[in-house]
Motif scaffolding. Structure first.
Motif, PDB file in Angstrom:
ATOM      1  N   LYS A   1      36.190 -16.750  -3.049  1.00 49.62           N
ATOM      2  CA  LYS A   1      37.201 -15.315  -2.499  1.00 49.62           C
ATOM      3  C   LYS A   1      35.940 -14.805  -2.161  1.00 49.62           C
ATOM      4  O   LYS A   1      35.420 -14.492  -2.207  1.00 49.62           O
ATOM      5  CB  LYS A   1      37.545 -14.634  -3.743  1.00 49.62           C
ATOM      6  N   VAL A   2      36.650 -14.006  -0.780  1.00 52.89           N
ATOM      7  CA  VAL A   2      35.758 -13.344   0.115  1.00 52.89           C
ATOM      8  C   VAL A   2      35.155 -11.683  -0.995  1.00 52.89           C
ATOM      9  O   VAL A   2      36.139 -11.180  -1.252  1.00 52.89           O
ATOM     10  CB  VAL A   2      36.200 -12.301   1.452  1.00 52.89           C
ATOM     11  N   HIS A   3      34.114 -11.415  -0.704  1.00 53.96           N
ATOM     12  CA  HIS A   3      34.254 -10.457  -1.380  1.00 53.96           C
ATOM     13  C   HIS A   3      32.803  -8.900  -0.996  1.00 53.96           C
ATOM     14  O   HIS A   3      32.330  -9.140  -0.205  1.00 53.96           O
ATOM     15  CB  HIS A   3      33.193 -10.176  -2.783  1.00 53.96           C
ATOM     16  N   ARG A   4      33.204  -7.816  -1.161  1.00 58.20           N
ATOM     17  CA  ARG A   4      32.185  -6.993   0.218  1.00 58.20           C
ATOM     18  C   ARG A   4      32.407  -5.091  -0.922  1.00 58.20           C
ATOM     19  O   ARG A   4      33.211  -5.001  -1.925  1.00 58.20           O
ATOM     20  CB  ARG A   4      32.362  -6.749   0.917  1.00 58.20           C
ATOM     21  N   GLY A   5      31.698  -4.785  -0.964  1.00 60.05           N
ATOM     22  CA  GLY A   5      30.912  -3.058  -1.768  1.00 60.05           C
ATOM     23  C   GLY A   5      32.594  -2.630  -0.366  1.00 60.05           C
ATOM     24  O   GLY A   5      32.214  -2.717   1.170  1.00 60.05           O
ATOM     25  N   TYR A   6      33.070  -2.191  -0.533  1.00 59.99           N
ATOM     26  CA  TYR A   6      33.666  -1.046   0.621  1.00 59.99           C
ATOM     27  C   TYR A   6      33.556   0.397   0.610  1.00 59.99           C
ATOM     28  O   TYR A   6      34.080   0.892   1.661  1.00 59.99           O
ATOM     29  CB  TYR A   6      35.444  -1.537  -0.083  1.00 59.99           C
ATOM     30  N   ARG A   7      32.901   0.769   0.312  1.00 58.15           N
ATOM     31  CA  ARG A   7      32.441   2.204   0.567  1.00 58.15           C
ATOM     32  C   ARG A   7      31.049   2.496  -0.175  1.00 58.15           C
ATOM     33  O   ARG A   7      31.168   2.122  -1.513  1.00 58.15           O
ATOM     34  CB  ARG A   7      33.726   2.922   0.283  1.00 58.15           C
ATOM     35  N   PRO A   8      29.992   3.451   0.115  1.00 58.31           N
ATOM     36  CA  PRO A   8      28.790   4.009  -0.828  1.00 58.31           C
ATOM     37  C   PRO A   8      29.510   4.430  -2.043  1.00 58.31           C
ATOM     38  O   PRO A   8      30.414   5.101  -2.152  1.00 58.31           O
ATOM     39  CB  PRO A   8      28.593   4.272   0.528  1.00 58.31           C
ATOM     40  N   THR A   9      28.555   4.634  -2.414  1.00 64.93           N
ATOM     41  CA  THR A   9      28.516   4.998  -4.421  1.00 64.93           C
ATOM     42  C   THR A   9      28.442   6.195  -4.203  1.00 64.93           C
ATOM     43  O   THR A   9      27.548   6.854  -3.202  1.00 64.93           O
ATOM     44  CB  THR A   9      27.657   4.648  -5.153  1.00 64.93           C
ATOM     45  N   GLU A  10      28.567   7.106  -4.287  1.00 66.33           N
ATOM     46  CA  GLU A  10      28.984   8.793  -4.331  1.00 66.33           C
ATOM     47  C   GLU A  10      27.454   9.460  -4.891  1.00 66.33           C
ATOM     48  O   GLU A  10      27.249  10.840  -5.322  1.00 66.33           O
ATOM     49  CB  GLU A  10      30.316   9.498  -4.523  1.00 66.33           C
ATOM     50  N   THR A  11      27.463   9.025  -6.761  1.00 63.88           N
ATOM     51  CA  THR A  11      26.547   9.461  -7.479  1.00 63.88           C
ATOM     52  C   THR A  11      26.077   8.001  -7.933  1.00 63.88           C
ATOM     53  O   THR A  11      25.873   6.896  -7.495  1.00 63.88           O
ATOM     54  CB  THR A  11      27.385   9.782  -8.634  1.00 63.88           C
ATOM     55  N   GLU A  12      24.489   8.564  -8.296  1.00 65.76           N
ATOM     56  CA  GLU A  12      23.472   7.791  -9.321  1.00 65.76           C
ATOM     57  C   GLU A  12      24.980   6.512 -10.175  1.00 65.76           C
ATOM     58  O   GLU A  12      25.064   6.948 -11.085  1.00 65.76           O
ATOM     59  CB  GLU A  12      23.031   7.811  -9.832  1.00 65.76           C
ATOM     60  N   THR A  13      24.684   5.227  -9.543  1.00 68.74           N
ATOM     61  CA  THR A  13      25.016   3.908  -9.981  1.00 68.74           C
ATOM     62  C   THR A  13      24.164   2.845 -11.221  1.00 68.74           C
ATOM     63  O   THR A  13      23.527   3.043 -10.491  1.00 68.74           O
ATOM     64  CB  THR A  13      26.639   4.236  -8.814  1.00 68.74           C
ATOM     65  N   GLU A  14      25.001   2.741 -12.275  1.00 66.77           N
ATOM     66  CA  GLU A  14      23.782   2.018 -12.563  1.00 66.77           C
ATOM     67  C   GLU A  14      25.104   0.582 -13.102  1.00 66.77           C
ATOM     68  O   GLU A  14      26.164   0.684 -13.581  1.00 66.77           O
ATOM     69  CB  GLU A  14      22.697   2.208 -13.728  1.00 66.77           C
ATOM     70  N   VAL A  15      24.373  -1.397 -12.737  1.00 63.79           N
ATOM     71  CA  VAL A  15      25.398  -1.842 -12.786  1.00 63.79           C
ATOM     72  C   VAL A  15      24.591  -3.065 -13.735  1.00 63.79           C
ATOM     73  O   VAL A  15      23.560  -2.895 -13.579  1.00 63.79           O
ATOM     74  CB  VAL A  15      26.607  -2.188 -11.843  1.00 63.79           C
ATOM     75  N   TYR A  16      25.442  -3.600 -14.904  1.00 60.78           N
ATOM     76  CA  TYR A  16      25.000  -5.353 -14.747  1.00 60.78           C
ATOM     77  C   TYR A  16      25.653  -5.833 -14.453  1.00 60.78           C
ATOM     78  O   TYR A  16      26.902  -5.908 -14.170  1.00 60.78           O
ATOM     79  CB  TYR A  16      24.739  -5.421 -16.876  1.00 60.78           C
ATOM     80  N   TRP A  17      25.282  -7.452 -13.839  1.00 64.62           N
ATOM     81  CA  TRP A  17      25.791  -7.801 -12.905  1.00 64.62           C
ATOM     82  C   TRP A  17      25.086  -9.699 -13.379  1.00 64.62           C
ATOM     83  O   TRP A  17      23.881 -10.044 -12.676  1.00 64.62           O
ATOM     84  CB  TRP A  17      25.194  -7.652 -11.029  1.00 64.62           C
ATOM     85  N   ILE A  18      25.940  -9.807 -13.145  1.00 63.35           N
ATOM     86  CA  ILE A  18      25.811 -11.735 -14.108  1.00 63.35           C
ATOM     87  C   ILE A  18      26.289 -12.573 -13.414  1.00 63.35           C
ATOM     88  O   ILE A  18      27.672 -12.490 -13.003  1.00 63.35           O
ATOM     89  CB  ILE A  18      26.626 -11.601 -16.110  1.00 63.35           C
ATOM     90  N   HIS A  19      25.901 -13.167 -13.289  1.00 64.75           N
ATOM     91  CA  HIS A  19      26.573 -14.879 -12.451  1.00 64.75           C
ATOM     92  C   HIS A  19      26.266 -16.075 -13.638  1.00 64.75           C
ATOM     93  O   HIS A  19      25.094 -15.637 -13.778  1.00 64.75           O
ATOM     94  CB  HIS A  19      25.498 -15.230 -11.180  1.00 64.75           C
ATOM     95  N   PHE A  20      27.439 -16.320 -13.662  1.00 67.24           N
ATOM     96  CA  PHE A  20      27.529 -17.315 -14.405  1.00 67.24           C
ATOM     97  C   PHE A  20      28.525 -19.059 -13.511  1.00 67.24           C
ATOM     98  O   PHE A  20      29.813 -17.763 -13.341  1.00 67.24           O
ATOM     99  CB  PHE A  20      28.028 -17.017 -15.388  1.00 67.24           C
ATOM    100  N   GLN A  21      28.445 -20.143 -14.104  1.00 65.34           N
ATOM    101  CA  GLN A  21      29.606 -20.965 -13.405  1.00 65.34           C
ATOM    102  C   GLN A  21      30.363 -21.547 -15.300  1.00 65.34           C
ATOM    103  O   GLN A  21      29.295 -21.292 -16.061  1.00 65.34           O
ATOM    104  CB  GLN A  21      29.076 -22.389 -13.118  1.00 65.34           C
ATOM    105  N   TYR A  22      31.476 -21.753 -14.600  1.00 61.72           N
ATOM    106  CA  TYR A  22      32.073 -22.061 -15.320  1.00 61.72           C
ATOM    107  C   TYR A  22      33.016 -22.901 -15.358  1.00 61.72           C
ATOM    108  O   TYR A  22      33.930 -23.384 -14.068  1.00 61.72           O
ATOM    109  CB  TYR A  22      33.746 -21.206 -16.348  1.00 61.72           C
ATOM    110  N   PRO A  23      33.715 -24.706 -15.676  1.00 61.64           N
ATOM    111  CA  PRO A  23      34.802 -25.534 -15.165  1.00 61.64           C
ATOM    112  C   PRO A  23      36.178 -24.751 -14.648  1.00 61.64           C
ATOM    113  O   PRO A  23      36.423 -24.166 -15.087  1.00 61.64           O
ATOM    114  CB  PRO A  23      34.754 -27.031 -15.942  1.00 61.64           C
TER     115      PRO A  23
END
Length: 238
Positions: free
Chosen positions: A42-64
């Motif tokens: 699927k097509v992904h994008r950030g649709y607007r900038p963050t407005e406050t200090e933002t922290e995220v955990y981002w995990i890539h994984f594969q699954y059948p």
């Protein structure tokens, strides 16, 4: 703002601020204490900038990928018993359900994510296995949170309790009144919960456990058929 389409899943957990993501035109505001799973292809994008200090955990994984749609509404948590033997050398086919977009408990999730980051920064072959173990714990944690917040939560956990109860008293005669007293619910309701959980009635579930236990005793012990019957709760030796 970058636009991309991955061949893997992306699991995003926001621990501070708000991240604004879009998937195939659907917008998600991932606030503090929320998670989102981006699906492959699927097509992904950030649709607007963050407005406050933002922290995220981002995990890539594969699954059948299954043949059916990836995103489905969960309306049951049935746990049918798999056929297992003492000679199994491979894992049985497994599955896990996690939410697409949901609020989560950061107090339990963040410590796991922190440990995963520590392992990943000094990754070795041994730590790679530990990392996969922690990731499995994370997915299980997310699944359990989804179950607890679902309309079927009460019946699922009670069905699980009935299944455990039956497994713990196989050598005793089946007693529905005793089950009611021990589990504090009417037998008919307990039976319905177990049916939703396992697809079987209490007697069917008990019989399945009895047969499995008897097979193990026959293959691994020197007990007589009468003794095996007693150990498995068969009252009629014939």
């Amino acid at each position: 703002m970058a636009v991309w389409s991955h061949t893997c899943f992306d699991l995003i957990v926001c621990s501070k601020g708000t991240l604004f993501m879009e998937e195939n035109g659907i917008q998600y505001d991932i606030g503090q204490g929320m998670m989102l799973v981006l699906e492959p292809g699927k097509v992904h994008r950030g649709y607007r900038p963050t407005e406050t200090e933002t922290e995220v955990y981002w995990i890539h994984f594969q699954y059948p990928l299954p043949s059916k749609p990836l995103l489905v509404d969960k309306n049951n948590w049935q746990q049918p018993l798999l056929i297992a033997t003492e000679q199994d050398t491979e894992f049985k086919p497994g599955m896990i359900d996690i939410p697409k977009f949901a609020t989560i408990d950061l107090r339990s999730v963040v410590p796991l994510l922190t440990d995963m980051l520590k392992l990943h920064r000094q990754l070795t072959q041994y730590r790679s296995f530990e990392l996969q173990t922690l990731f499995g714990q994370l997915l299980t944690l997310l699944q359990n949170g989804m179950r607890k917040s679902s309309p079927q939560a009460r019946s699922f956990f009670l069905g699980e309790k009935v299944a455990s109860y039956l497994a713990g008293c196989l050598e005793l005669p089946f007693d529905s009144e005793r089950m009611e007293l021990d589990l504090h619910y009417h037998f008919d309701y307990l039976a319905r919960c177990l049916k939703q959980y396992s697809g079987m009635s209490p007697m069917q579930y008990r019989h399945r456990l009895q047969i499995d236990r008897a097979k193990r005793f026959l293959a691994q012990s020197e007990l007589s058929l009468v003794q095996i019957g007693e150990q498995c709760g068969f009252q009629d030796h014939n």
